[in-house]
Scaffold this active site. Structure first.
Site: not given
Length: 275
Positions: A66, A139, A170, A182-186
């Site tokens: 990706d 994102e 933050d 992606a980052y959202n899921l983490s």
């Protein structure tokens, strides 16, 4: 017809497949364009160009994961992108390596007949007065100088004209359906099916903050960070821009979506790579 080829950096399988596809396409009278890294890996240094020129191609082929697709799509802009994976189905790379030659040939033939079909994936972009950021497929993050202790600030989040939340955090992440995995899921945000027209608003490490929110895709989200020296706007994890504390950062749909060529990825099959 001209086809751009981007192979995953430092991956011998990707380079080998790029070489195979190049030979087949050139034999079919197709002109080729490579990004600089791929050209070097193929021994075609004199043919390498910036990926930002790939919007001049008729089709772009991305070989890898990706991350490689995002890199290729950034330069392709509105040019259709065909994603080829290396054996693991991804959210953006629906074509397997064994099917790559036939899949690329189908898209070339369809283009020549004037019948190339694509799906669209939205991108988002941030802007302030006097600055517009690079469009993001996954994102955009607005945060303090750094994550963690004493790195955040006071964050205000507005959706349209309404305040959603205001308090210590933050930062805030705004994700497309594509970027929800992606980052959202983490950051404990929800998965969003690509058929949903929405954007995820996800506060990062908020103290007593609101839960992630899915809003209609045509809403503008405004994030303002105070009580910090400055704030940082990050597009797809790579393009960073510093803004003064207290500067409203507006995030909404970009003018140009990404156009996906080839078969659509099976969303639920691709979820398996998250295990």
């Amino acid at each position: 017809m001209e086809v751009g080829i981007v192979a995953q950096r430092g991956n011998e399988r990707a380079t080998s497949l790029a070489e195979t596809l190049s030979g087949r396409l050139e034999a079919d009278g197709v002109e080729l364009r490579f990004d600089a890294t791929t050209a070097t890996a193929l021994g075609r240094d004199d043919e390498g160009r910036s990926v930002d020129t790939f919007d001049g191609c008729d089709l772009v082929v991305s070989i890898g994961g990706d991350g490689t697709f995002l890199f290729a799509a950034r330069g392709a802009n509105g040019t259709p992108v065909l994603g080829v994976n290396l054996g693991e189905v991804g959210f953006l790379n629906a074509v397997g390596p064994d099917e790559a030659e036939a899949a690329v040939q189908r898209e070339v033939d369809a283009y020549r007949r004037g019948e190339l079909e694509t799906q669209e994936a939205p991108r988002i972009a941030a802007h302030t007065d006097g600055w517009t950021g690079e469009p993001a497929m996954n994102e955009i993050v607005v945060q303090g100088p750094r994550r963690g202790r004493r790195g955040g600030g006071h964050v205000e989040v507005r959706v349209g004209e309404s305040t959603y939340d205001s308090g210590p955090a933050d930062g805030v992440l705004v994700a497309t359906p594509t970027g929800s995995s992606a980052y959202n899921l983490s950051e404990r945000g929800p998965l969003v099916h690509p058929g949903v027209e929405g954007l995820v608003v996800n506060e990062m490490a908020a103290r007593d903050g609101m839960p992630p929110l899915l809003v209609p895709h045509d809403r503008e989200i405004t994030v303002t960070v105070t009580d910090v020296d400055h704030a940082i706007v990050v597009s797809d994890g790579r393009a960073r821009h510093e803004v003064d504390a207290g500067t409203p950062v507006h995030i909404g749909l970009a003018d140009q979506p990404v156009r996906l060529a080839g078969p659509a990825a099976d969303f639920f099959e691709a979820l398996g790579k998250l295990d």
